[in-house]
Design an enzyme around this catalytic site. Structure first.
Site, PDB file in Angstrom:
ATOM      1  CB  SER A  48      -4.422 -12.327   7.590  1.00  0.00           C
ATOM      2  OG  SER A  48      -3.217 -12.731   7.925  1.00  0.00           O
ATOM      3  CE1 TYR A  58      -2.436  -7.542   8.862  1.00  0.00           C
ATOM      4  CE2 TYR A  58      -1.409 -10.115   9.817  1.00  0.00           C
ATOM      5  CZ  TYR A  58      -2.427  -8.871   9.077  1.00  0.00           C
ATOM      6  OH  TYR A  58      -2.366  -9.321   7.203  1.00  0.00           O
TER       7      TYR A  58
END
Length: 256
Positions: free
Chosen positions: A140, A156
């Site tokens: 990401s 995350y």
């Protein structure tokens, strides 16, 4: 005209999500055989049916469990022979909360699903793979920076940074066999996964996070899953034959 993935055997984990399915459609259109891996039998059956191809198989498994990883690798190899592409795409959106209130178990679960899963596939897949093949790990933009909002989803952010470390180490480990290992780092994608994150962040911050993100993206919108899939196809194919250990960003200019 020869397709980019003619006669190639590919595995896509997180195969029932928007990016996984978009990649499966694209890989199939380029001549591949595709094993979809996900957690739910019903979703896997629906995904296979939606693809409408006899070159699709499915496997129910947890990408963070070594026995399940060994299972989908062996199943794919047994069905079609040596593997050419593993697109390690499964993940979750973590736990949204301010750092001071963050749940320790949620932190551990998120690291397990992202970092441990990347480690397992990079460790266990190559013995089943052809030389000159490709491993792609979906990370990401959050794996390249902190930025506003990262303090409300620290697990995350940390997990996605960890995946980059796995990719870079594994690229060196398997370079002697010509196995390329790269990271695909999308920015925000227009899909239910991202919508869930943004809705939770909006609730925590009191701001419309979706509108704020779009205003920060130079191209002015979230990515389509198909646009991320195209980047995965590049990394899966021989077009990326001299690229390994690198991060490939698909973010509309957000991180620039």
């Amino acid at each position: 005209m020869k397709n980019l993935l003619d006669d190639k055997t590919c595995i896509i984990t997180g195969g029932c999500g928007s990016v996984g399915l978009a990649a499966a459609r694209l890989f199939l259109s380029e001549g591949a055989r595709v094993m979809l891996v996900d957690l739910d039998d019903g979703r896997l059956a629906a995904a296979k049916a939606s693809l409408g191809s006899d070159k699709v198989a499915v496997f129910k498994g947890d990408v963070a469990e070594s026995a399940d990883v060994a299972g989908y690798l062996a199943a794919t190899n047994g069905l079609w022979g040596p593997i050419d592409v593993v697109f390690s795409n499964a993940g979750n959106h973590g736990h949204i909360a301010p750092l001071a209130d963050y749940d320790d178990d949620a932190f551990d679960r998120t690291l397990r699903i992202h970092a441990r899963a990347a480690y397992l596939v990079c460790k266990m897949a190559p013995p089943y793979m052809n030389d000159q093949s490709s491993i792609i790990v979906t990370s990401s933009l959050a794996g390249l920076r902190g930025g506003a909002g990262s303090e409300n989803n620290i697990a995350y952010t940390v997990a996605k940074h960890a995946q980059t470390g796995v990719v870079r180490a594994a690229a060196h480990a398997w370079a002697g066999r010509g196995i390329r290992v790269n990271s695909l780092n999308p920015g925000p994608i227009d899909n239910p996964f991202q919508t869930s994150i943004e809705n939770q962040l909006s609730a925590v911050t009191g701001r419309n996070i979706t509108q704020a993100i779009d205003s920060d993206i130079p191209l002015g919108r979230h990515a389509k899953p198909e646009e991320v899939a195209k980047a995965a196809l590049f990394l899966a194919s021989s077009m990326s034959s001299f690229i390994t250990g690198h991060v490939h960003v698909v973010d509309g200019g957000l991180g620039s």
